[in-house]
Design an enzyme around this catalytic site. Structure first.
Site, PDB file in Angstrom:
ATOM      1  N   TYR A 188      29.130  79.035  33.064  1.00 28.76           N
ATOM      2  CA  TYR A 188      28.598  80.547  34.466  1.00 28.76           C
ATOM      3  C   TYR A 188      27.664  79.772  35.574  1.00 28.76           C
ATOM      4  O   TYR A 188      27.711  79.979  36.670  1.00 28.76           O
ATOM      5  CB  TYR A 188      28.175  81.964  33.685  1.00 28.76           C
ATOM      6  CG  TYR A 188      29.514  81.716  32.805  1.00 28.76           C
ATOM      7  CD1 TYR A 188      29.899  82.377  34.062  1.00 28.76           C
ATOM      8  CD2 TYR A 188      29.200  82.545  31.240  1.00 28.76           C
ATOM      9  CE1 TYR A 188      31.162  83.255  32.598  1.00 28.76           C
ATOM     10  CE2 TYR A 188      30.286  83.086  30.870  1.00 28.76           C
ATOM     11  CZ  TYR A 188      31.456  83.535  31.357  1.00 28.76           C
ATOM     12  OH  TYR A 188      32.707  84.044  31.190  1.00 28.76           O
ATOM     13  N   SER A 218      37.658  77.147  33.146  1.00 29.51           N
ATOM     14  CA  SER A 218      36.625  77.263  34.118  1.00 29.51           C
ATOM     15  C   SER A 218      36.124  78.352  32.443  1.00 29.51           C
ATOM     16  O   SER A 218      37.096  78.656  31.707  1.00 29.51           O
ATOM     17  CB  SER A 218      37.027  78.548  35.192  1.00 29.51           C
ATOM     18  OG  SER A 218      37.867  79.480  34.399  1.00 29.51           O
ATOM     19  N   ASP A 219      35.012  78.541  32.273  1.00 31.14           N
ATOM     20  CA  ASP A 219      34.419  79.620  31.443  1.00 31.14           C
ATOM     21  C   ASP A 219      35.153  80.461  31.958  1.00 31.14           C
ATOM     22  O   ASP A 219      35.506  80.940  33.473  1.00 31.14           O
ATOM     23  CB  ASP A 219      32.958  80.339  31.296  1.00 31.14           C
ATOM     24  CG  ASP A 219      32.453  80.704  30.561  1.00 31.14           C
ATOM     25  OD1 ASP A 219      33.768  81.131  29.809  1.00 31.14           O
ATOM     26  OD2 ASP A 219      31.027  80.488  29.526  1.00 31.14           O
ATOM     27  N   TRP A 220      34.931  82.009  31.169  1.00 26.15           N
ATOM     28  CA  TRP A 220      35.775  83.320  31.626  1.00 26.15           C
ATOM     29  C   TRP A 220      35.551  83.768  33.222  1.00 26.15           C
ATOM     30  O   TRP A 220      34.039  84.689  32.636  1.00 26.15           O
ATOM     31  CB  TRP A 220      35.523  84.250  30.642  1.00 26.15           C
ATOM     32  CG  TRP A 220      36.987  84.303  29.380  1.00 26.15           C
ATOM     33  CD1 TRP A 220      38.183  85.175  29.088  1.00 26.15           C
ATOM     34  CD2 TRP A 220      37.921  82.419  28.974  1.00 26.15           C
ATOM     35  NE1 TRP A 220      39.371  84.037  27.999  1.00 26.15           N
ATOM     36  CE2 TRP A 220      38.823  83.097  28.202  1.00 26.15           C
ATOM     37  CE3 TRP A 220      37.074  81.828  29.169  1.00 26.15           C
ATOM     38  CZ2 TRP A 220      39.828  81.854  27.341  1.00 26.15           C
ATOM     39  CZ3 TRP A 220      37.827  80.526  29.018  1.00 26.15           C
ATOM     40  CH2 TRP A 220      39.284  80.534  28.063  1.00 26.15           C
TER      41      TRP A 220
END
Ligand code: BGC
Length: 660
Positions: A188, A218-220
């Protein structure tokens, strides 16, 4: 189904592939492709149902406890079991392991990570990934990179110099990638001002230098500009965002991103989808569900760390024991685990130590919760706990943190236990000098208010399904503790470099550079509560007769390890390297090898560990690569980073290792 390549797809299909489907799937292009399902992660499988409620699954000890085992066999079996749970739950990819370095003891996700040391974290992750994927589930190594705190994680930039990045923060990823994980997840936070999802520089290192050939996801919701992220090499955005997808399409149509850039990412998504599905093909389960549940106890028993013991443990038959603290019998309300995407709602009822101990121990047991769920007792009224402690031979306080204190999305605000718990320890210890504290926590605890008042401390971490059984076995001596700390326990938070370095709402400067964890405490001579690598046993071990032998390329370190006690036991042996004549700044010592040995009471074994040249090298600014300096190096063999038992020396001359 014929395997498609980007040549078989329209540009819109290729763009669609770069964005996931819903929260947990890749896009199947209306049935043209298999659908890959991903799921969390750090204490077993965490999978939400359609209403967002996490589905019960086998809860394993947290990754911090797994690292405390220092046992690569345990790591491999853990990963195999979790892989099987993952496939049983219908998922193809497990969103782990997390390999971020524990820079700050307050980081809310420390329980999800392995270590403060890049070598230990890297080896654990490499073994984990290899075993998980061999079992049929794909791994996703996360969070790339420098996600070392949760505070303001979407806005923070971690500012790190190049050498530190290479030697400390990228290192666990570099080692993990040797096992060919199918995916890596970005972070992030920004890295030196660049979004984690747009980290072209980092992604290039991953692919070109570390040889990563999988998918970067990606991270969320960590993607802010889909085209920019794709140009940087981020293949898959998760979860699906209509807004980002539409913008990607218009950016493509306006020439912001080229077809060949899209093709590179889309082809990797295709390879991922097929590759992940192939992993599971023909795989049979090795373990029954009951075997996996029972293994959660084995791994917890291997990871429990006996931090302090003046001889009160193990309990002696006939002793009366007072127990207090709700962590002994948490019920459904007290979550003895970390919170967030690492949380797993257990499958079996919560453990009940008073009942388990009563069955295992000959002697009176009395239990008083004294403090409860979230410690939200108003005022302090330990009532029966003090009376019980006074009348019993031994008093055990079960304390800790849990999901309310250690959680994704935020950091702890202090390193101590809740004041109600501290008071209980102090007040019961005042009336019983045989007071033992059992800690259920995923990160270091400041014990300065009470450590000198108690007789023993046991770190149980976040223990998983069978944590109660494991703790009882250690307390009674049925299991001889053999875990060692995978991170330093500082005396106070203020002693740590993270507390001293510059941090505002948006920037965290890693001013300490390489000197993270024991590297910092060693260099500046700062006393710690329990050093990295520390852990006691009911056995005693003697280290003797160190020999080093080299063929010029590597060093073989051999020595004798004797169990001088009357109790069979296991010892984690650690090998550190210390550069004695370096022209550049180097840590006092760095972990470069380790092993865990079982030695029967009174017996002696011969050990042999190896170091290659990499163990002596450092990342050079001048050469922009790792370099091996000529000079003298000490090889330190120890029971912890602060308990060095044997010292050997080698010399490197013209790039060749020589014995001296
Ligand atoms: C976490 C990841 C996790 C993802 C999916 C994010 O908030 O940072 O570690 O895998 O959510 O749940």
């Amino acid at each position: 189904m014929k395997k498609l390549t980007v040549k078989d797809l329209s540009y819109k299909e290729k763009l669609r592939l770069l964005c996931g489907d819903g929260s947990w799937h890749t896009c199947d292009l209306d049935g043209k492709l298999p659908k890959v399902k991903v799921t969390d992660a750090s204490m077993g499988v965490r999978m939400p149902d359609e209403n967002g409620k996490d589905i019960p699954s086998i809860a394993y000890p947290s990754l911090q406890m797994l690292a405390n085992t220092w046992d690569t066999d345990a790591v491999r079996k853990y990963a195999e079991c979790v892989a099987e749970d993952c496939l049983d739950a219908g998922a193809d990819v497990l969103l782990g392991p997390g390999v971020n370095i524990k820079r700050s003891p307050l980081c809310g996700r420390n329980f999800e990570y392995f270590s403060e040391d890049p070598y230990l974290a890297g080896i654990m992750a490499r073994e984990y990934v290899a075993a998980m994927q061999a079992e049929g589930a794909a791994a996703c190594v996360k969070h790339f990179c420098c996600n070392n705190l949760e505070y303001n994680r979407n806005l923070q930039s971690s500012c790190v110099d190049e050498r530190t990045l290479r030697e400390i923060y990228l290192k666990p990823f570099e080692i993990a990638i040797q096992a060919k994980p199918k995916s890596v997840m970005c972070s992030y936070n920004k890295i030196n001002g660049v979004q984690g999802s747009e980290n072209a520089y980092g992604f290039k290192i991953l692919r070109d230098e570390f040889g990563f050939d999988g998918l970067i996801m990606s991270d969320w919701d960590a993607v802010y500009d889909r085209a920019k992220a794709a140009k940087a090499g981020l293949d898959l955005e998760m979860p699906f965002s209509e807004k980002n997808y539409q913008k990607l399409v218009s950016d493509f149509e306006n020439g912001v991103i080229s077809e060949s850039e899209v093709d590179s990412c889309a082809q990797r998504v295709l390879d991922y989808i097929y590759g992940v599905k192939e992993l599971a093909m023909g795989k049979k389960r090795k373990y029954t569900r009951e075997e996996r549940i029972s293994f959660t106890q084995t791994v917890e028993e291997e990871g429990i760390v006996l931090l302090k013991n003046n001889g009160v443990l193990p309990l002696q038959n006939g002793q009366s024991v007072a127990l207090c603290g709700q962590y002994a019998s948490p019920g459904e309300s007290l979550k003895v685990c970390g919170g967030g995407s690492g949380n797993v709602p257990r499958l079996t009822p919560p453990y009940d130590i008073p009942a388990l101990l009563s069955a295992a121990h000959r002697g009176k047991i009395i239990y008083e919760p004294a403090f409860g769920d979230r410690c939200t007792v108003y005022g302090y009224n330990p009532g029966a706990a003090i009376n019980n402690a006074e009348i019993c031979d031994v008093n055990i306080v079960f304390a800790g943190t849990g999901a309310y204190f250690e959680n994704e999305g935020g950091d702890r605000v202090y390193m101590g236990l809740h004041p109600v718990q501290e008071r209980t320890i102090i007040d019961t210890a005042k009336v019983n000098k045989n007071t033992v504290v059992v800690l259920f926590a995923g990160a270091p605890i400041d014990m300065s208010a009470w450590i000198d008042k108690v007789a023993a401390v046991v770190l149980a971490g976040f223990p998983g399904e069978r944590g109660g059984e494991a703790v009882v076995n250690v307390l009674t001596g049925k299991v001889n503790p053999s875990g060692k700390l995978s991170e330093t326990f500082p005396v106070r938070y203020e002693d740590t470099p993270a507390a001293k370095s510059y941090m505002d709402g948006k920037v965290t400067v890693y001013e300490e550079g390489l000197f993270v964890g024991y590297r910092y405490f060693d260099k500046y001579g700062v006393p710690v509560l329990f050093p990295f690598g520390h852990g006691l046993s009911y056995s005693e071990f003697e280290y003797k007769n160190l020999k080093t032998a080299s063929d010029g390329e590597k060093v073989t370190i051999s020595f004798e390890l004797k169990n001088t006690s009357a109790t069979d036991g296991k010892e984690v042996v650690q090998v550190y390297v210390s550069a004695k004549s370096s022209c550049v700044s180097r840590p006092v010592k760095e972990l470069k090898a380790f092993a865990k040995y079982f030695v029967k009471a009174g017996e002696r074994i011969k050990t042999a560990l190896e170091l290659d040249k990499l163990a002596f090298s450092y990342w050079s600014y001048q050469g922009a690569k790792r370099e091996l300096e000529d000079g003298i190096y000490e090889i330190l063999v120890g029971a912890s980073s602060a308990d060095i038992r044997l010292i050997g020396k080698i010399k490197i001359k013209n790039g060749t290792i020589k014995e001296i």
